[in-house]
Structure formats: C-alpha cells, structure tokens
Enzyme design. Structure first.
Site, PDB file in Angstrom:
ATOM      1  N   LYS A 243      -0.109  43.278 -25.633  1.00  0.00           N
ATOM      2  CA  LYS A 243       0.321  41.960 -25.088  1.00  0.00           C
ATOM      3  C   LYS A 243       1.295  41.917 -23.982  1.00  0.00           C
ATOM      4  O   LYS A 243       2.274  41.446 -24.213  1.00  0.00           O
ATOM      5  CB  LYS A 243       1.134  41.315 -26.486  1.00  0.00           C
ATOM      6  CG  LYS A 243       0.431  41.046 -27.698  1.00  0.00           C
ATOM      7  CD  LYS A 243       1.356  40.362 -28.752  1.00  0.00           C
ATOM      8  CE  LYS A 243       0.584  40.309 -30.160  1.00  0.00           C
ATOM      9  NZ  LYS A 243       0.458  41.514 -30.967  1.00  0.00           N
ATOM     10  N   PHE A 244       0.638  42.369 -23.140  1.00  0.00           N
ATOM     11  CA  PHE A 244       1.413  42.439 -21.634  1.00  0.00           C
ATOM     12  C   PHE A 244       1.613  41.244 -21.244  1.00  0.00           C
ATOM     13  O   PHE A 244       1.127  40.126 -21.288  1.00  0.00           O
ATOM     14  CB  PHE A 244       0.495  43.093 -20.564  1.00  0.00           C
ATOM     15  CG  PHE A 244       0.013  44.500 -21.008  1.00  0.00           C
ATOM     16  CD1 PHE A 244       0.918  45.546 -21.326  1.00  0.00           C
ATOM     17  CD2 PHE A 244      -1.294  44.792 -20.671  1.00  0.00           C
ATOM     18  CE1 PHE A 244       0.387  46.797 -21.678  1.00  0.00           C
ATOM     19  CE2 PHE A 244      -1.950  46.203 -20.931  1.00  0.00           C
ATOM     20  CZ  PHE A 244      -0.988  47.019 -21.475  1.00  0.00           C
TER      21      PHE A 244
ATOM     22  N   ASP B  23       4.213  40.015 -17.863  1.00  0.00           N
ATOM     23  CA  ASP B  23       4.955  40.411 -16.794  1.00  0.00           C
ATOM     24  C   ASP B  23       4.774  39.907 -15.422  1.00  0.00           C
ATOM     25  O   ASP B  23       3.707  39.034 -15.687  1.00  0.00           O
ATOM     26  CB  ASP B  23       5.047  41.945 -16.886  1.00  0.00           C
ATOM     27  CG  ASP B  23       6.516  42.638 -16.294  1.00  0.00           C
ATOM     28  OD1 ASP B  23       6.949  42.015 -15.294  1.00  0.00           O
ATOM     29  OD2 ASP B  23       6.976  43.452 -16.955  1.00  0.00           O
TER      30      ASP B  23
ATOM     31  N   ARG C 165      -2.987  45.288 -43.573  1.00  0.00           N
ATOM     32  CA  ARG C 165      -2.552  45.885 -45.283  1.00  0.00           C
ATOM     33  C   ARG C 165      -3.791  45.581 -46.232  1.00  0.00           C
ATOM     34  O   ARG C 165      -3.926  46.565 -47.328  1.00  0.00           O
ATOM     35  CB  ARG C 165      -1.382  45.189 -45.879  1.00  0.00           C
ATOM     36  CG  ARG C 165      -0.192  45.608 -44.928  1.00  0.00           C
ATOM     37  CD  ARG C 165       1.282  44.784 -44.870  1.00  0.00           C
ATOM     38  NE  ARG C 165       0.661  43.775 -44.043  1.00  0.00           N
ATOM     39  CZ  ARG C 165       1.601  42.757 -43.723  1.00  0.00           C
ATOM     40  NH1 ARG C 165       2.835  42.738 -44.440  1.00  0.00           N
ATOM     41  NH2 ARG C 165       1.570  41.758 -42.923  1.00  0.00           N
TER      42      ARG C 165
ATOM     43  N   THR D 111       1.688  33.444 -33.945  1.00  0.00           N
ATOM     44  CA  THR D 111       1.745  32.374 -35.393  1.00  0.00           C
ATOM     45  C   THR D 111       2.918  32.652 -35.918  1.00  0.00           C
ATOM     46  O   THR D 111       3.317  31.453 -36.597  1.00  0.00           O
ATOM     47  CB  THR D 111       0.731  33.169 -36.160  1.00  0.00           C
ATOM     48  OG1 THR D 111       0.935  34.688 -36.251  1.00  0.00           O
ATOM     49  CG2 THR D 111      -0.807  32.759 -35.682  1.00  0.00           C
TER      50      THR D 111
ATOM     51  N   LYS E 185      -7.024  49.046 -34.467  1.00  0.00           N
ATOM     52  CA  LYS E 185      -6.039  48.412 -33.548  1.00  0.00           C
ATOM     53  C   LYS E 185      -4.784  49.314 -33.350  1.00  0.00           C
ATOM     54  O   LYS E 185      -4.253  49.641 -34.288  1.00  0.00           O
ATOM     55  CB  LYS E 185      -5.410  46.920 -33.971  1.00  0.00           C
ATOM     56  CG  LYS E 185      -4.736  46.372 -33.058  1.00  0.00           C
ATOM     57  CD  LYS E 185      -4.451  44.913 -33.350  1.00  0.00           C
ATOM     58  CE  LYS E 185      -3.415  44.792 -34.623  1.00  0.00           C
ATOM     59  NZ  LYS E 185      -2.033  44.763 -34.123  1.00  0.00           N
TER      60      LYS E 185
ATOM     61  N   ASP F  23      -3.284  46.739 -28.404  1.00  0.00           N
ATOM     62  CA  ASP F  23      -2.483  45.418 -28.644  1.00  0.00           C
ATOM     63  C   ASP F  23      -1.273  45.644 -28.354  1.00  0.00           C
ATOM     64  O   ASP F  23      -0.285  45.571 -28.998  1.00  0.00           O
ATOM     65  CB  ASP F  23      -2.639  45.051 -30.171  1.00  0.00           C
ATOM     66  CG  ASP F  23      -1.984  43.842 -30.710  1.00  0.00           C
ATOM     67  OD1 ASP F  23      -1.954  42.884 -29.862  1.00  0.00           O
ATOM     68  OD2 ASP F  23      -1.663  43.680 -31.702  1.00  0.00           O
TER      69      ASP F  23
HETATM   70  O1  C5P Z   1      -1.542  43.669 -42.521  1.00  0.00           O
HETATM   71  P1  C5P Z   1      -1.984  42.271 -41.978  1.00  0.00           P
HETATM   72  O2  C5P Z   1      -3.591  42.044 -42.228  1.00  0.00           O
HETATM   73  O3  C5P Z   1      -1.286  41.170 -42.186  1.00  0.00           O
HETATM   74  O4  C5P Z   1      -1.891  42.808 -40.680  1.00  0.00           O
HETATM   75  C1  C5P Z   1      -2.318  41.834 -39.237  1.00  0.00           C
HETATM   76  C2  C5P Z   1      -2.132  42.397 -37.948  1.00  0.00           C
HETATM   77  O5  C5P Z   1      -2.479  41.622 -37.041  1.00  0.00           O
HETATM   78  C3  C5P Z   1      -0.781  43.123 -37.657  1.00  0.00           C
HETATM   79  O6  C5P Z   1      -0.995  44.140 -36.768  1.00  0.00           O
HETATM   80  C4  C5P Z   1      -0.052  41.818 -36.988  1.00  0.00           C
HETATM   81  O7  C5P Z   1       0.897  42.500 -35.939  1.00  0.00           O
HETATM   82  C5  C5P Z   1      -1.259  41.331 -35.852  1.00  0.00           C
HETATM   83  N1  C5P Z   1      -0.937  39.831 -35.577  1.00  0.00           N
HETATM   84  C6  C5P Z   1      -0.822  38.877 -36.478  1.00  0.00           C
HETATM   85  N2  C5P Z   1      -0.694  37.824 -36.198  1.00  0.00           N
HETATM   86  C7  C5P Z   1      -0.795  37.225 -34.757  1.00  0.00           C
HETATM   87  C8  C5P Z   1      -1.400  38.506 -34.073  1.00  0.00           C
HETATM   88  C9  C5P Z   1      -1.262  39.648 -34.557  1.00  0.00           C
HETATM   89  O8  C5P Z   1      -0.586  39.095 -37.917  1.00  0.00           O
HETATM   90  N3  C5P Z   1      -0.654  36.177 -34.252  1.00  0.00           N
END
Ligand code: C5P
Length: 234
Positions: A62-63, A65, A208, A117, A33, A60
C-alpha cells in the site's frame, strides 16, 4: 486452473510460518499475498522463495508517498517480479500516474486501496472528509481508473456497485471473505465466496479461513469449487 481467483493472505511474522502454509498449498490453485508484517520481517528473499515454489505474489505494501518515491518503490516491485502490487488512491492523481508509469500495463498489475474498510463515517469526519464512505470509495475508484490503474481493493459489499459503474475491464479485489460456518474474526463487512463472485469480484483475498484450518488444501479446493459453481451460473 488458468487464473486462480483466490489470493491466500500469508499474515505471519516469520518466513518459516509462511513457508509451512505455502508448502500445504498448490500454486495452480491460488496466489499468495505478502503484506507489511511479513515483508518487513523477511524482506524480498521470502518473496523470491515463494516465486521459486511457483506462486504468483501480490505484494501488499500500500505505497503512499510523494510521486517519485512511490514510482521507485513500484520499480523495485517490478524488478522483484511480483504479479500484483498496490498503492493508496488517497496519494492523489500525480502519485497514481507516477506509479502507473513505473509499471507499464502488461507487467506487474497495479491496484489501489480506496478507503480502508476499518474507516467509518466518524473517522472520515475527523480527517476533514465530510462524506459518506461509499461516496469516497467511488470517487477514488474513478480516480484510480482515470490514472490507468488495473483496479481497486474493495469490500464485497461495494463490489456490485463498483462493477456496475466501472464495467468489466476493471479488476476488483475483495478481502473479508468468510464461509457461513467459519468465525468472522475481526472482519465486519464480510461475504461468502459465492456472493463476492456474484457481486463481480475478480480475486478474493482470503487469510484465516485457509491458514487456520487443519487442512488448508482441502479448504482451498472447497472454496474454489464454490467459486467455479458461481462462475458457471454467471
Ligand atoms: O484472515 P482474513 O481472511 O480476514 O484476511 C484478510 C486479509 O485481507 C488480511 O491480509 C488483511 O490485511 C487484508 N485486507 C482486509 N481489508 C482490507 C484490505 C486488506 O482485510 N480492506
């Protein structure tokens, strides 16, 4: 692996860092991603380099507009050749329909963000939406489905309910995945890969837990094993 369920979030500020991680991964075992930070810093060239290495890319951005602008952004994503991209369902019915028209089914997968979230009940109140976050998520997921989108992004905790309501033919993409022995970081609404799959998620966005380990490929194998075991039970 035919349809890898893991999407590794390349949350980096430079192409070098993203490529170092990508080189430790296997495009047969995951997708990747590219989000706003990395794309803003590196542009489409990095996406092309990742695809040259065999990775399918979820762009990713997230458009959100006016419909014509979002449609044109989706066309640009299509010509880049990405596997999946996304828009905000809050952009409304006309914007979602325009995005869908720009990405005919069978080309780049199009999914919607319902509610971030990070937004809680008080945040909704402050923007004039006096409803429970869960209700808003559900309403926006219906809207995305009615507009012909392929699916939505949702937390693992919302997945079970959405899977029940939306049926099997709607793609649920779930971030916030943690193994029991891994730091939670800034995520709040988390689940293990096993629970996310059990709840009906199709794809898991994982950052992570993979990028911060000494051996990302070993971690990818471990996570895929957990997913495969659960899929065999389901
Ligand atoms: O490091 P981690 O596993 O927390 O990364 C989660 C990924 O998912 C990040 O790129 C974060 O921006 C993305 N994301 C999220 N919650 C959302 C939408 C996307 O954690 N609601």
């Amino acid at each position: 692996m035919k349809d890898p369920r893991i999407i590794v979030a390349l949350d980096f500020s430079s192409a070098e860092q993203a490529l170092i991680l990508a080189d430790k991964l296997d495009p047969m075992l995951c997708r990747v991603k590219v989000g706003k930070e990395l794309f803003t810093a590196t542009g489409p060239q990095l996406v092309e380099r990742l695809m040259d290495k065999g990775f399918e890319v979820f762009l990713d951005l997230k458009f959100h507009d006016i419909p014509s602008t979002v449609a044109n952004a989706c066309k640009a994503a299509l010509s880049l050749g990405v596997w999946m991209t996304n828009v905000h369902a809050l952009g409304g019915i006309k914007m979602l329909a325009a995005a869908r028209d720009a990405l005919p089914p069978g080309t780049t997968k199009l999914i919607a963000v319902t509610l971030l979230t990070s937004i809680g009940p008080n945040d909704l109140d402050s923007i004039g939406l006096n409803r429970e976050p869960g209700d808003v998520v559900q309403k926006l997921a219906w809207l995305a489905r009615d507009c012909g989108l392929d699916g939505v992004i949702c937390s693992a905790l919302e997945t079970a309910r959405l899977r029940q309501i939306m049926g099997n033919n709607f793609c649920l993409v779930t971030p916030g995945i943690r193994l029991v022995d891994f730091p939670v970081d800034d995520q709040q609404r988390i689940a293990t890969p096993r629970v996310a799959i059990q709840n009906g998620a199709d794809y898991l966005v994982i950052g992570r837990p993979i990028s911060q380990t000494v051996d990302p490929l070993a971690m990818l194998h471990r996570l895929n094993n957990e997913i495969e075991t659960q899929l065999a039970i389901d």
